[in-house]
Design a protein around this motif. Structure first.
Motif, mmCIF file in Angstrom:
data_model
loop_
_atom_site.group_PDB
_atom_site.id
_atom_site.type_symbol
_atom_site.label_atom_id
_atom_site.label_comp_id
_atom_site.label_asym_id
_atom_site.label_seq_id
_atom_site.Cartn_x
_atom_site.Cartn_y
_atom_site.Cartn_z
ATOM 1 N N ILE A 648 -31.771 8.196 15.548
ATOM 2 C CA ILE A 648 -30.437 8.760 15.370
ATOM 3 C C ILE A 648 -29.676 7.876 14.390
ATOM 4 O O ILE A 648 -29.612 6.655 14.560
ATOM 5 C CB ILE A 648 -29.687 8.844 16.718
ATOM 6 N N SER A 649 -29.111 8.488 13.346
ATOM 7 C CA SER A 649 -28.394 7.734 12.319
ATOM 8 C C SER A 649 -27.036 7.281 12.848
ATOM 9 O O SER A 649 -26.526 7.789 13.854
ATOM 10 C CB SER A 649 -28.196 8.603 11.075
ATOM 11 N N GLY A 650 -26.433 6.338 12.119
ATOM 12 C CA GLY A 650 -25.120 5.849 12.508
ATOM 13 C C GLY A 650 -24.056 6.936 12.426
ATOM 14 O O GLY A 650 -23.124 6.971 13.226
ATOM 15 N N GLN A 651 -24.181 7.853 11.454
ATOM 16 C CA GLN A 651 -23.212 8.954 11.349
ATOM 17 C C GLN A 651 -23.286 9.871 12.559
ATOM 18 O O GLN A 651 -22.274 10.391 13.028
ATOM 19 C CB GLN A 651 -23.473 9.746 10.072
ATOM 20 N N GLU A 679 -33.944 6.116 18.884
ATOM 21 C CA GLU A 679 -33.862 4.854 18.149
ATOM 22 C C GLU A 679 -32.551 4.798 17.371
ATOM 23 O O GLU A 679 -32.214 5.719 16.641
ATOM 24 C CB GLU A 679 -35.035 4.719 17.178
ATOM 25 N N ILE A 680 -31.825 3.687 17.533
ATOM 26 C CA ILE A 680 -30.570 3.451 16.814
ATOM 27 C C ILE A 680 -30.695 2.116 16.110
ATOM 28 O O ILE A 680 -31.083 1.119 16.720
ATOM 29 C CB ILE A 680 -29.367 3.434 17.784
ATOM 30 N N THR A 681 -30.380 2.108 14.809
ATOM 31 C CA THR A 681 -30.481 0.841 14.079
ATOM 32 C C THR A 681 -29.428 -0.143 14.581
ATOM 33 O O THR A 681 -28.336 0.247 15.031
ATOM 34 C CB THR A 681 -30.294 1.049 12.570
ATOM 35 N N LEU A 708 -33.412 -0.245 20.077
ATOM 36 C CA LEU A 708 -32.562 -0.820 19.041
ATOM 37 C C LEU A 708 -33.451 -1.178 17.868
ATOM 38 O O LEU A 708 -34.269 -2.102 17.932
ATOM 39 C CB LEU A 708 -31.827 -2.046 19.588
ATOM 40 N N ASP A 709 -33.335 -0.393 16.786
ATOM 41 C CA ASP A 709 -34.243 -0.507 15.643
ATOM 42 C C ASP A 709 -33.781 -1.619 14.705
ATOM 43 O O ASP A 709 -32.592 -1.965 14.639
ATOM 44 C CB ASP A 709 -34.281 0.834 14.904
ATOM 45 N N ASP A 710 -34.746 -2.191 13.954
ATOM 46 C CA ASP A 710 -34.486 -3.246 12.957
ATOM 47 C C ASP A 710 -33.725 -4.415 13.565
ATOM 48 O O ASP A 710 -32.832 -4.997 12.930
ATOM 49 C CB ASP A 710 -33.699 -2.677 11.768
ATOM 50 N N PHE A 711 -34.044 -4.773 14.800
ATOM 51 C CA PHE A 711 -33.313 -5.843 15.466
ATOM 52 C C PHE A 711 -33.603 -7.175 14.779
ATOM 53 O O PHE A 711 -34.747 -7.500 14.453
ATOM 54 C CB PHE A 711 -33.704 -5.942 16.948
ATOM 55 N N LEU A 729 -36.546 -3.263 22.071
ATOM 56 C CA LEU A 729 -36.082 -3.945 20.868
ATOM 57 C C LEU A 729 -37.173 -3.818 19.822
ATOM 58 O O LEU A 729 -38.313 -4.253 20.051
ATOM 59 C CB LEU A 729 -35.793 -5.430 21.131
ATOM 60 N N LYS A 730 -36.849 -3.195 18.684
ATOM 61 C CA LYS A 730 -37.831 -3.089 17.604
ATOM 62 C C LYS A 730 -37.544 -4.221 16.622
ATOM 63 O O LYS A 730 -36.546 -4.194 15.899
ATOM 64 C CB LYS A 730 -37.738 -1.727 16.921
ATOM 65 N N ILE A 731 -38.407 -5.216 16.616
ATOM 66 C CA ILE A 731 -38.216 -6.418 15.790
ATOM 67 C C ILE A 731 -38.321 -6.021 14.322
ATOM 68 O O ILE A 731 -39.270 -5.344 13.914
ATOM 69 C CB ILE A 731 -39.250 -7.499 16.144
ATOM 70 N N ASP A 732 -37.356 -6.447 13.532
ATOM 71 C CA ASP A 732 -37.317 -6.068 12.126
ATOM 72 C C ASP A 732 -38.610 -6.462 11.425
ATOM 73 O O ASP A 732 -39.106 -7.585 11.566
ATOM 74 C CB ASP A 732 -36.117 -6.730 11.451
#
Length: 822
Positions: A648-651, A679-681, A708-711, A729-732
């Motif tokens: 899901i995008s921030g918008q 998934e939310i960045t 939580l994406d790109d953590f 937690l999705k590690i960047d």
């Protein structure tokens, strides 16, 4: 009109006796009655024979039954009274007298007026010996009496039948014959009495209808001839009256019309002025009769004040109708000027010879004033008084043409105010309008008279600088930026600093059209805003940043078209569990591609930035969710057990409509919420922390999971982690890719893994592309690994088909998402 179906009393005239139907009814009725009487006589005769035969037959049968009774059980007939009375009833006898052994026995009634039948009965003994001889006498109703009764009933029935027949016949004949016939008679009488509007009834389809149509046509023809004669007579009378009244009418008309009328003779000398002409010219007819018209009417052009030739002189010269030149002023006798529009026409006699001219004109001062106002409103902005977008574009088209034809360079400045929305939101739209008017005055003082300053809409302005190259235009644009930046708008207790971002574009021989100018100016203005606002950016062909932004703008239309034509393609990439003791359902991350117009697949990094910049991500997110739930919600049990993750995008986090749709769609799909992972960045969650929290709370209530994406890519990852209730937690990937060769990256992965485990959050490592990295992740206790080194992306429909074919498939699935990495 038609009176065909009505009585004569309704038309107000005496009725015509209806004798025809009575005559026809009488003839038919008495004829049928005579035939009926003959048939009745024949029927009565046969009835007597029938009754006589029936009596004889019943007597015979009665006697035979008595003989049978006498020989059955040895009893005498007298002893069987009950049976004898039953037989009397069965055969319709009144009574019987039986003589036995010299004695007479009577059963039933034996009236004297009844008919009598006698019979001799031999009753044998039971052993067959001859028995006694009985004489029986049967009494029944008199034959003549029964015949009389039957005849009477028959005649009554026939009488009733013929009475009813007569009434029905009368009604039928009255309906089908008398009424239409009498209607035609009454119509004819009414027409001869002077009612010429009456017509025969044509609605019937029989002979009466045919006659009615024929008679109506004849009447119409007759009336038309009469009407034509009357009209011809009226025309003759009117012509006589018209010849008498024509002169009077012409004079009254000329005095009454709102236009000024002047007539002249063949030499152009005035013969007549109507009152309007006297008022507009300021001259009286008595003073100017016989004077040349050119001396009385002085005409000049209102723009250059040059004399205008009188159209009457031209008309007398060429003999044709002429109109006055536009923008003509009439100078009255007192020197006052009147804007007029007129025409002059020749006057000819019966032989066609020119004998004079007539000039008709009227005051158009008010109309010209309105035309000027409308022209101004069509080309100027109602709020600021500057040129509007329509006029600006027209001037810009002229400048483009001039640049092509003469090689002259021009420039366009596209101004977009910064923080204008703050003024509107704080003090209201009236304050915003006031600010725009004040800024318009400031800008107008900084441009030349030859330049074009326009309000293009909202808080956007445009300036067309004639004869300016880009270097000069950039200096002018910076002056405009500076004057707005230095201006301070004060409203009530509030004070605002307003800036402006300006994009500058050159107009040269190579400029194609208006759309190219607008596109380049828009891109340059966006570049100025992205550079920090309150800046000037000059568009230069080949500018990579501007070309990139222009490409993003083109992607907007392509994304809409791809959604309309269903050209998005879903992929998914498996996640591998790194802990052997865990019994995890399959997980997949779903990725997104676009199939372009040529059939090639386009990776998300080509269009996601444009979608984010132009607010298209909620639309794409909705498309992805709809497709995923449509497939997974309708799947079999084994593929419904997988965990599907949707990015899901921030918008979309702040889109209330998307959240409402998700809540409704998940419930309608019948899918367990714990099989969905959104998934939310990290950056989007931190930027929209309040909205992200609300979004997660409502979906977690359905059992949905969150990752939580790109953590680790944010500046305050660990500080915000305790405020976000996530499951993964999705590690960047920037830390994971080189963790085996970079101690800092290794330490970051280890720290994130440790913090996640302490908080009860499972970890997923992205961009795992080698076995060495995979083993290192296992040693650190990371829960899942994802990347090309684990499994490359596969078509979503292939993965779903595989899950449905193999119930024991151990692949891990996460729902559809728009990964921007592939």
């Amino acid at each position: 009109m038609s009176c065909s179906g009505s009585t004569s009393s309704q038309c107000g005239k005496p009725a015509v006796p209806a004798r025809l139907s009575i005559k026809i009814t009488g003839i038919v009725f008495w004829g049928v009655l005579l035939v009926g009487m003959l048939l009745t006589l024949l029927q009565v005769s046969s009835l007597e024979e029938e009754i006589r035969g029936r009596h004889v037959l019943n007597t015979t049968r009665f006697t035979e039954r008595l003989e049978a009774l006498a020989g059955e059980d040895g009893r005498s007939l007298v002893e069987q009274e009950g049976l004898i009375r039953g037989l009397l009833r069965d055969y319709g006898f009144l009574g019987v007298v039986i003589e036995e052994g010299g004695r007479r026995y009577r059963f039933g009634e034996t009236p004297e007026n009844a008919d009598v039948h006698r019979r001799v009965l031999h009753a044998p003994h039971a052993d067959g010996r001859p028995g006694q001889v009985h004489a029986i006498t049967l009494y029944h109703q008199g034959l003549s009496q029964e015949i009389e009764q039957r005849r009477k009933l028959f005649l009554i029935a026939m009488g009733l039948m013929f009475s009813v027949f007569g009434v029905v016949l009368q009604r039928v004949l009255d309906r089908v014959l008398t009424r239409p016939f009498m209607g035609m008679v009454e119509t004819a009488r009414a027409f001869t009495s002077g009612d010429t509007g009456i017509r025969f009834d044509e609605r019937r389809d029989d002979e009466f209808g045919f006659l009615a149509r024929f008679f109506n046509q004849a009447l119409d023809h007759l009336l038309n001839q009469q009407r034509e004669l009357q009209e011809a007579l009226v025309r003759v009378q009117e012509s006589e009256a018209a010849l008498f009244e024509e002169k009077e009418r012409a004079e009254v008309t000329l005095h009454s019309i709102g236009d000024a009328v002047i007539t002249t003779d063949r030499a152009g000398c005035i013969e007549y002025l109507n009152p309007v002409a006297e008022r507009l010219t300021g001259w009286d007819l008595k003073k100017v009769r016989g004077l040349p018209l050119r001396q009385v009417m002085r005409l000049v052009n209102e723009n250059n004040r040059q004399p205008v030739e009188n159209p009457v002189d031209q008309c007398l010269e060429c003999g044709e109708i002429l109109e006055l030149a536009a923008h003509t002023l009439l100078i009255r006798e007192d020197g006052e000027e009147v804007a007029i529009a007129d025409s002059a026409a020749p006057i000819r006699n019966r032989t066609g010879d020119l004998i004079g001219a007539v000039m008709v004109f009227h005051d158009v001062g008010h109309a010209r004033k309105l035309a000027r106002q409308l022209s101004y409103q069509a080309s100027h902005d109602a709020l600021t008084g500057l040129y509007n977008r329509r006029e600006f574009e027209e001037r810009l088209r002229q400048a483009i043409g001039e640049a092509r034809e003469k090689g002259v360079s021009h420039a366009v400045c596209y101004l977009d105010l910064d923080q204008f929305k703050v003024v509107n939101d704080t003090c209201g739209h009236l304050a915003g309008d006031e600010l725009l008017c004040q800024l318009a005055q400031l800008l107008q003082g900084k441009v030349r008279e030859t330049d074009v300053l326009a309000r293009l809409g909202g808080d956007e302005f445009g300036v067309l600088l004639h004869g300016c190259n880009l270097e000069q235009a950039a200096r002018v644009a910076d002056e405009l930026r500076q004057v707005i930046h230095e201006y301070r708008y004060v409203r009530d207790e509030y004070s605002f600093d307003v800036g402006v971002s300006i994009g500058v574009v050159g107009v040269t021989e190579q400029t194609v059209d208006l759309a190219e100018i607008y596109s380049a100016a828009d891109v340059a203005c966006y570049a100025a805003k992205d550079a920090g606002r309150n800046r000037v950016h000059v568009y230069q062909p080949g500018d990579r940043e501007l070309e990139r932004r222009r490409g993003e703008m083109r992607w907007v239309a392509r994304i809409h078209q791809a959604i309309d034509e269903n050209r998005f393609i879903l992929y998914c990439q498996a996640l591998e569990p790194l802990r052997e003791e865990t019994d995890e359902p399959p997980h997949y991350e779903v990725l997104l591609r676009i199939c372009d117009e040529n059939g090639r697949e386009v990776p998300p990094m080509a269009f996601i930035p444009a979608a984010e910049r132009y607010n298209l991500m909620p639309l794409i997110d909705r498309w992805v969710v709809e497709r995923v739930l449509g497939v997974v919600g309708a799947g079999q049990a084994r593929d419904r057990e997988a965990v599907w993750a949707i990015n899901i995008s921030g918008q979309s986090l702040g889109d209330a409509q998307l959240l409402e749709y998700l809540l409704e769609a998940i419930g309608s799909a019948g899918l367990d919420g714990n099989r969905l992972c959104f998934e939310i960045t990290e950056t989007a969650a931190i930027a929209n922390l309040r909205r992200a929290t609300r979004f997660m709370e409502q979906l977690r209530a359905l059992g949905c999971q969150f990752a939580l994406d790109d953590f680790g890519s944010g500046l305050s990852s660990f500080a915000y982690l305790k405020n976000l209730e996530v499951d993964y937690l999705k590690i960047d990937g920037s830390f994971v890719r080189d963790m085996c060769s970079d101690p800092v990256d290794y330490a970051m992965v280890e720290a994130i893994s440790n913090v996640g485990h302490v908080m009860g959050i499972r970890t997923i490592a992205e961009f795992v592309e080698s076995e060495e990295v995979r083993r290192a992740l296992m040693e650190l206790g990371v829960d899942f690994a994802q990347g090309y080194g684990i499994s490359p992306p596969r078509r979503f429909d292939e993965v779903v088909a595989g899950l449905r074919e193999a119930a024991d498939d151990s692949a891990t699935v996460i729902p559809f998402s728009m990964s921007q990495r592939l």
